[in-house]
Design a protein around this motif. Sequence first.
Motif, short mmCIF file in Angstrom:
data_model
loop_
_atom_site.label_atom_id
_atom_site.label_comp_id
_atom_site.label_asym_id
_atom_site.label_seq_id
_atom_site.Cartn_x
_atom_site.Cartn_y
_atom_site.Cartn_z
N ARG A 438 0.62 -0.89 -0.01
CA ARG A 438 0.06 0.36 0.06
C ARG A 438 1.67 1.09 0.45
O ARG A 438 0.47 2.35 -0.90
N VAL A 439 1.71 1.65 0.69
CA VAL A 439 2.70 2.50 1.00
C VAL A 439 3.05 2.81 -0.90
O VAL A 439 3.53 4.01 -1.53
N ASP A 440 4.07 1.70 -1.45
CA ASP A 440 4.27 1.11 -2.44
C ASP A 440 3.58 2.02 -3.18
O ASP A 440 3.28 3.21 -4.72
N ALA A 441 2.01 1.66 -3.71
CA ALA A 441 0.89 1.79 -4.28
C ALA A 441 0.76 3.76 -4.59
O ALA A 441 0.51 4.42 -5.17
N LEU A 442 0.58 4.31 -2.80
CA LEU A 442 0.14 5.58 -2.65
C LEU A 442 1.57 6.56 -3.55
O LEU A 442 1.72 7.65 -3.94
N ALA A 443 3.11 5.90 -3.09
CA ALA A 443 3.88 6.31 -2.91
C ALA A 443 4.00 6.42 -5.72
O ALA A 443 4.41 8.00 -5.88
N ARG A 444 3.62 5.63 -6.19
CA ARG A 444 2.98 6.31 -7.35
C ARG A 444 2.12 6.54 -8.06
O ARG A 444 2.40 7.82 -8.73
N GLU A 445 1.51 7.50 -7.13
CA GLU A 445 0.09 8.62 -7.21
C GLU A 445 0.70 9.42 -7.07
O GLU A 445 0.12 10.65 -7.20
N GLY A 446 1.90 9.72 -6.30
CA GLY A 446 2.67 10.85 -5.82
C GLY A 446 2.31 11.47 -5.09
O GLY A 446 2.84 12.63 -4.43
N HIS A 447 2.38 10.50 -4.06
CA HIS A 447 2.20 11.26 -2.21
C HIS A 447 3.79 10.58 -1.62
O HIS A 447 4.04 10.04 -1.60
N LYS A 448 3.31 11.61 -0.71
CA LYS A 448 4.06 11.49 0.17
C LYS A 448 3.78 10.77 1.12
O LYS A 448 3.54 11.44 1.68
N VAL A 449 4.33 9.59 1.78
CA VAL A 449 3.77 8.51 2.52
C VAL A 449 4.68 8.71 4.31
O VAL A 449 5.84 8.55 3.91
N ILE A 450 3.47 9.08 5.12
CA ILE A 450 3.86 8.07 6.50
C ILE A 450 3.07 7.69 7.22
O ILE A 450 2.11 7.53 6.78
N ALA A 451 3.53 6.72 7.62
CA ALA A 451 2.90 6.21 8.72
C ALA A 451 3.32 5.92 10.12
O ALA A 451 3.99 6.85 10.50
#
Length: 840
Positions: A438-451
């Motif tokens: 899910r992290v990788d999917a959000l990153a591919r959408e151009g998001h900066k991801v934090i948990a």
Amino acid sequence: MRIIVPVHRLPHGWQDARGLEAGEVQARRALHGRNDVRGQPPHSAFQSLREAASDPMSWFLVGTSLLYFALGERVDGVVMLVALAPLLGMDVFLHHRTRASTEGLRGRLAARATVLRDGREEEVPAEDVVPGDLARVEAGDQFPADGLVVRGDGLQAEESSLTGESLPARKRPLGGLPPGAEPAVEGAHWGFAGTRLLTGTAWVRVIFTGPETLYGSILRSAGQEVRARTPLQHAVAHLVAVLVGVAAALCAVLALVRWRQGFGWLDALLSAATLGVAALPEEFPVALTFFLGAGVYRLARRQALVRQAVSVENIGRVSCVCSDKTGTLTEGLLRVARLLPSPGTSPRTLLWTAVLASREEGRDPLDVALREAGARELPELPGPAREATFPFTEERQRETAVVRQGPGTLLAAVKGAPERVLALCDLSPDAAREWALRVDALAREGHKVIACACRTLDAGHWHGGEPEQGYDFLGLVGCEDPVRAGVEEAVRECRDAGLRTVMVTGDHPRTALAVARKLGLGGAHPTVLTGEALESRLADTGQVPPVDVVARALPAQKYALVKALREQGEVVAATGDGVNDVPALQAADVGIAMGERGTRSAREASSIVLLNDDFGTLVSAIAEGRQLFSNLQRCFLYLLLIHIPLVGTAALVPLWGQPLLYLPIHIVWLELIIHPTAMLAFQAPARPGRLTPLRVRPASSVFSWREWAVLTGVGGLMACGLVWAYARCLAEGHDVERARAVAVATLVLASATFAAVLTRLRTRTARWVCALSLGLSGLLIQVPALAALVGLHPLHLRDGVRVLAAVAAALVPLLLAWPREQADWPRWRAGRPTTAPRPP
């Protein structure tokens, strides 16, 4: 980004907390100079005026003005001198703009710096910093020069104005130099002049100062670019030169022939002077200046401030737009876009935990975005008292806050890099892999991801340390820099009109690709290249490869892209809002700065400023520029169509041995009709939402040979018809005053009908100008008292029929050659042929 470190500039023990001695400072300043990025001063205003005076167009206007004064036409002489002012003022403005741009660049530099010298800290002017100095930079301060970070924790720098990166750049101390005399060091260990430290306190060992800094190199690139004259200016100058040569030859021939025919020197000089006034093409440079001024006004009404009038022409020829991403295509601010809570966790709980783990004060864009989202979504939740905070560091890649939850209970809230937070939580291997996907999917959408995760603590057993395990995983938070409203539609309109759009950004290729897909750049599969890959391709082939997005681009690479595109025949518009965009803005045919978010440097370096930062305004500006082409060429077409019969008959009839066809007062009268018609009737605005594809036009001419054929054919027919009507009137025994009235009436009617056909009477001004020219001229010819004042006799019915027949004969081929308005003829374009929009 890796930067070469000249080791010889480092003092002995450069990693120690040791500053320079006074003697070392003096020696290094003598060797490397002052920390001043300004470089060589620009030309003075007097030098700019002297260079402008060498322009042939300026000399032509001066010569024309003197000729008018010699002939007693003082009003026209003054008009010519007034028309000279914008040409001289433009170069003076360029001088002012260059100086203002330099000051704007310098305004982002630190004014003072804290350095360690002679064993103690002291504050000195930033210009006194030398290579080898150890400088202390506090949060919120600017780096005084380029140097290596040797000490500091939790360092983040704001570099968007220099690199184009929208997110803060993490900085960490350099443990040691790689081997070699000039080792390369990653940009994460550097502090750059012109950028600002957001968090922490950094100790920086200065390496480069003044023009040698990255900031200074940008300024040098900006100062090296010189704008050439536009194709339209060249074409008009060439046309004017040809027409002046033809007019001079005709005047000389006419004077000689009239003298040989026995009319005397006075008649010969009067004939030549009258023909010269009629034939001098002063309308063309005046029309160019006037139309550019009207274009400036129209663009200002569309929220586009034009800083250089010729940019109105250039923007109409644009075939490629190089746009930065941050703050131009996107808003330039992080926002919480996605909340993915774990099973059993509500989105509110996830967001609340992320806010708890954020600093209450500070300028970190991520913390700002989380605080704003919390204030918007959780306004009723009070902030609990903090017991401890464990800030973000490069090694830990997380931030933890311990807050009081209730009597005897504490809550540890953590946010950070997903892989680090997941490692703190009690999750099964399968669950961890699922969240990683899910992290990788959000990153591919151009998001900066934090948990985010949390853990409840017993206040009685907590000893003040940060819990290292046993957290409950709460979910993921995705932040993004959102696309500006309306940009997607504007990009689509550019693509449909054949405009190539290239996004240039400092962001990661994955983030840039996601934004490109949202915008529709390159269709479903945008082509993405990094700045290094583009630079390599340019070095290998010298050609710009098919590319829609250039990611991880440095200022020099964006500059090289713009230059290469121009060398390939593209007419390039470059947009930007930061200092990093200055070289590209000045290298482009049209530099376009964002007015709301743009730095002063970008605005001063640009030729157009979008006041509302709306990419759609750029599309409207291009549409207005293309409409200007159409308007201006229709105006030139009208001027030639009416001047060919005017000059032809003014020369042929006296050469035929007949009395002068036009007296000087008739020429003035006709010019008073031609000038307002040319300047006012052809000012049609661009139609909203209509950006038409460019058509092919050689850069060296105003008209194609086919259009010249139509011009000469229609003008020749008009001249023949006029001579026929004039001769028939004389043959019937009428006096020369009535024959002259026929000739003048024919030209007045031709002027109105030609203007009506070329403008389609689309505007109210065009309708009024045509109606007034016909009405007032009719009164002047048909009212006996008024006609006597100008040396004419009123016309009879038969004369009117001849006038109509002469104009109709010339009008037929013009109507046949003039296609439907949708075909947008005449066609104008200087640059690479673009006959159809590119496929998406």
